[in-house]
Structures are given as structure tokens and as C-alpha cells.
Design a protein around this motif. Structure first.
Motif, mmCIF file in Angstrom:
data_model
loop_
_atom_site.group_PDB
_atom_site.id
_atom_site.type_symbol
_atom_site.label_atom_id
_atom_site.label_comp_id
_atom_site.label_asym_id
_atom_site.label_seq_id
_atom_site.Cartn_x
_atom_site.Cartn_y
_atom_site.Cartn_z
ATOM 1 N N LEU A 44 21.938 46.374 35.515
ATOM 2 C CA LEU A 44 22.123 45.388 34.594
ATOM 3 C C LEU A 44 22.810 45.795 33.138
ATOM 4 C CD1 LEU A 44 18.438 44.086 34.329
ATOM 5 C CD2 LEU A 44 20.362 42.870 35.155
ATOM 6 N N VAL A 45 22.610 47.063 33.046
ATOM 7 C CA VAL A 45 23.489 47.943 31.966
ATOM 8 C C VAL A 45 24.979 47.883 32.194
ATOM 9 C CG1 VAL A 45 23.969 50.104 30.746
ATOM 10 C CG2 VAL A 45 21.772 49.267 30.970
ATOM 11 N N SER A 46 25.365 48.070 33.643
ATOM 12 C CA SER A 46 26.850 48.043 33.949
ATOM 13 C C SER A 46 27.339 46.676 34.105
ATOM 14 C CB SER A 46 26.780 48.646 35.158
ATOM 15 O OG SER A 46 26.317 48.024 36.300
ATOM 16 N N ASN A 47 26.488 45.898 34.199
ATOM 17 C CA ASN A 47 26.733 44.147 34.258
ATOM 18 C C ASN A 47 27.205 43.858 33.182
ATOM 19 O OD1 ASN A 47 27.248 41.667 34.633
ATOM 20 N ND2 ASN A 47 25.073 41.334 35.487
ATOM 21 N N LEU A 48 26.172 44.147 31.929
ATOM 22 C CA LEU A 48 26.301 43.667 30.678
ATOM 23 C C LEU A 48 27.600 44.517 30.039
ATOM 24 C CD1 LEU A 48 25.154 42.340 28.101
ATOM 25 C CD2 LEU A 48 23.910 44.267 27.621
ATOM 26 N N GLY A 91 27.662 43.913 40.274
ATOM 27 C CA GLY A 91 27.566 43.645 38.715
ATOM 28 C C GLY A 91 28.784 43.553 38.158
ATOM 29 N N ILE A 92 29.688 44.071 38.435
ATOM 30 C CA ILE A 92 31.248 43.897 38.214
ATOM 31 C C ILE A 92 31.581 42.410 38.385
ATOM 32 C CG2 ILE A 92 33.605 44.786 38.578
ATOM 33 C CD1 ILE A 92 32.231 47.498 39.415
ATOM 34 N N TRP A 93 31.436 41.989 39.538
ATOM 35 C CA TRP A 93 31.635 40.725 39.875
ATOM 36 C C TRP A 93 31.171 39.658 39.078
ATOM 37 C CZ3 TRP A 93 29.857 36.010 41.143
ATOM 38 C CH2 TRP A 93 30.751 35.085 41.676
ATOM 39 N N LEU A 94 29.902 39.679 38.941
ATOM 40 C CA LEU A 94 29.040 38.819 38.089
ATOM 41 C C LEU A 94 29.486 38.873 36.363
ATOM 42 C CD1 LEU A 94 26.781 36.669 38.147
ATOM 43 C CD2 LEU A 94 25.304 38.673 37.550
ATOM 44 N N GLY A 95 29.681 40.125 36.065
ATOM 45 C CA GLY A 95 30.148 40.249 34.587
ATOM 46 C C GLY A 95 31.435 39.534 34.354
ATOM 47 N N THR A 96 32.252 39.888 35.307
ATOM 48 C CA THR A 96 33.608 39.154 35.203
ATOM 49 C C THR A 96 33.644 37.937 35.357
ATOM 50 O OG1 THR A 96 34.580 41.156 35.982
ATOM 51 C CG2 THR A 96 35.953 39.301 35.973
ATOM 52 N N PHE A 97 32.787 37.089 36.200
ATOM 53 C CA PHE A 97 32.633 35.694 36.632
ATOM 54 C C PHE A 97 32.209 35.092 35.228
ATOM 55 C CE2 PHE A 97 30.085 32.103 37.551
ATOM 56 C CZ PHE A 97 31.139 31.409 38.191
ATOM 57 N N VAL A 98 31.193 35.568 34.596
ATOM 58 C CA VAL A 98 30.595 34.941 33.552
ATOM 59 C C VAL A 98 31.564 35.132 32.336
ATOM 60 C CG1 VAL A 98 28.584 35.127 31.959
ATOM 61 C CG2 VAL A 98 28.006 35.321 34.355
ATOM 62 N N ALA A 99 32.186 35.984 32.145
ATOM 63 C CA ALA A 99 33.258 36.296 31.147
ATOM 64 C C ALA A 99 34.159 35.267 31.222
ATOM 65 C CB ALA A 99 33.692 37.676 31.009
ATOM 66 N N TYR A 100 34.859 35.100 32.307
ATOM 67 C CA TYR A 100 35.938 34.181 32.406
ATOM 68 C C TYR A 100 35.466 32.669 32.362
ATOM 69 C CZ TYR A 100 39.766 36.995 33.412
ATOM 70 O OH TYR A 100 40.759 37.735 33.591
ATOM 71 N N PHE A 101 34.046 32.557 33.064
ATOM 72 C CA PHE A 101 33.491 31.073 32.719
ATOM 73 C C PHE A 101 33.257 30.974 31.372
ATOM 74 C CE2 PHE A 101 30.121 28.050 33.380
ATOM 75 C CZ PHE A 101 30.809 27.178 34.306
ATOM 76 N N LEU A 102 32.840 31.783 30.548
ATOM 77 C CA LEU A 102 32.415 31.393 29.221
ATOM 78 C C LEU A 102 33.833 31.211 28.423
ATOM 79 C CD1 LEU A 102 29.418 33.651 28.337
ATOM 80 C CD2 LEU A 102 29.440 31.131 28.839
ATOM 81 N N HIS A 104 36.085 29.183 29.225
ATOM 82 C CA HIS A 104 36.501 27.980 29.668
ATOM 83 C C HIS A 104 37.466 28.150 30.944
ATOM 84 C CE1 HIS A 104 34.075 26.583 26.283
ATOM 85 N NE2 HIS A 104 34.966 27.258 25.437
ATOM 86 N N ALA A 105 37.348 28.889 31.585
ATOM 87 C CA ALA A 105 38.175 28.715 32.932
ATOM 88 C C ALA A 105 37.548 28.002 34.052
ATOM 89 C CB ALA A 105 38.459 30.321 33.363
ATOM 90 N N SER A 106 38.294 27.461 34.758
ATOM 91 C CA SER A 106 37.746 26.711 35.784
ATOM 92 C C SER A 106 36.838 27.683 36.848
ATOM 93 C CB SER A 106 38.767 25.732 36.834
ATOM 94 O OG SER A 106 39.250 26.942 37.526
ATOM 95 N N VAL A 107 36.026 26.943 37.523
ATOM 96 C CA VAL A 107 35.093 27.952 38.365
ATOM 97 C C VAL A 107 35.836 28.799 39.304
ATOM 98 C CG1 VAL A 107 33.264 27.820 40.242
ATOM 99 C CG2 VAL A 107 33.150 26.379 38.149
ATOM 100 N N TRP A 108 36.986 27.941 40.052
ATOM 101 C CA TRP A 108 37.701 28.673 40.900
ATOM 102 C C TRP A 108 38.502 29.811 40.317
ATOM 103 C CZ3 TRP A 108 36.211 28.068 45.486
ATOM 104 C CH2 TRP A 108 35.536 26.772 45.720
ATOM 105 N N VAL A 109 39.112 29.707 39.125
ATOM 106 C CA VAL A 109 39.723 30.605 38.422
ATOM 107 C C VAL A 109 38.952 31.988 38.194
ATOM 108 C CG1 VAL A 109 40.945 31.365 36.308
ATOM 109 C CG2 VAL A 109 41.558 29.384 37.343
ATOM 110 N N ALA A 110 37.643 31.672 37.721
ATOM 111 C CA ALA A 110 36.682 32.796 37.386
ATOM 112 C C ALA A 110 36.482 33.610 38.546
ATOM 113 C CB ALA A 110 35.201 31.991 36.821
ATOM 114 N N ILE A 111 36.233 32.589 39.827
ATOM 115 C CA ILE A 111 35.614 33.215 41.177
ATOM 116 C C ILE A 111 36.869 34.296 41.696
ATOM 117 C CG2 ILE A 111 35.486 33.098 43.528
ATOM 118 C CD1 ILE A 111 33.718 30.518 42.677
ATOM 119 N N SER A 112 38.270 33.752 41.374
ATOM 120 C CA SER A 112 39.413 34.543 41.957
ATOM 121 C C SER A 112 39.403 35.556 40.928
ATOM 122 C CB SER A 112 40.572 33.804 42.068
ATOM 123 O OG SER A 112 40.990 33.251 40.726
#
Length: 127
Positions: A44-48, A91-102, A104-112
Motif C-alpha cells: 500500500l505504501v509503495s502504491n501510494l 502496486g506500480i500498475w495500480l498507482g500509475t493507472f489511477v494517476a492517469y485516470f484522475l 482525465h486520460a481515457s481508460v485505454w490511455v491509462a491502461i497502456s
């Protein structure tokens, strides 16, 4: 008098060792629960931390219309993978995905982008 003190200390030591021998199963279970809680806390700490650094990097790139991230989180992600191994990559994947999604990137851009930022330390560790 000193003989009695020595005898009492030996009795205390014997009681303590017998308690520990009797509760070996309990001690192993407690150690496993503590280890599991520690690994979840580390995850969780690394994710945050990855999320915060990625989000700050994206906030600093508002001068151009394209998303050109400042790679603060890449170094941290590489350090986490070097220190803790591949189990930290979700954790790295989830943190990056949430940052891009917040941002206002599209879901596909955030996933990639999340896949790219997760693969960077994996490939670096494999080399």
C-alpha cells in the motif's frame, strides 16, 4: 541468598522456555499474520508513493496540451522492484493507472501507460 536468587532465575528461565516450546504453533501463526500484514502495508505504501509521484509529474506537465510526463515515479518504481522483487508490480500498475485516470486520460490511455510504467522496471531488472 545469592544461591536462592540464582535458583529463582533458573526457574523463571525454565518456565519461559517451556511456555515458548508449548506455544510454538501459536508463535508461527502470529509471525505469519505479522508478515502478511507487513507485506500488505509495504504494498500500500509503495502504491501510494508511486501514485503521488506520478500524479505530481502529470500536474507539472500542464504547460503543453500533450501528456508529456516528468518521470518521477519511474526511479521509485525501479527502486521498489530492485528492493522487493516482482511482487510489488501490481502496486506500480495500480498507482500509475489511477494517476492517469484522475488526470482525465481515457481508460485505454491509462491502461497502456500503466503497462508501460510497470514494464520499465521489470525489463530493467531482467537486464
Amino acid at each position: 541468598m545469592s544461591h536462592q536468587l540464582l535458583h529463582q532465575e533458573q526457574n523463571k528461565w525454565q518456565k519461559l522456555t517451556s511456555l515458548l516450546r508449548d506455544d510454538v504453533g501459536l508463535n508461527k501463526q502470529c509471525a505469519m499474520v505479522n508478515s502478511h500484514a507487513l507485506s500488505i502495508n509495504r504494498w500500500l505504501v509503495s502504491n501510494l508513493l508511486v501514485f503521488l509521484l506520478q500524479y505530481v509529474g502529470l500536474m507539472l506537465t500542464t504547460l503543453t496540451p500533450q501528456m508529456m510526463p516528468v518521470y518521477f515515479s519511474t526511479g521509485i518504481a525501479c527502486a521498489f522492484v530492485f528492493m522487493r522483487g516482482y511482487q510489488i508490480t501490481p502496486g506500480i500498475w495500480l498507482g500509475t493507472f489511477v494517476a492517469y485516470f484522475l488526470q482525465h486520460a481515457s481508460v485505454w490511455v491509462a491502461i497502456s501507460c500503466a503497462m508501460l510504467f510497470t514494464l520499465q522496471p521489470i525489463i530493467l531488472l531482467a537486464i
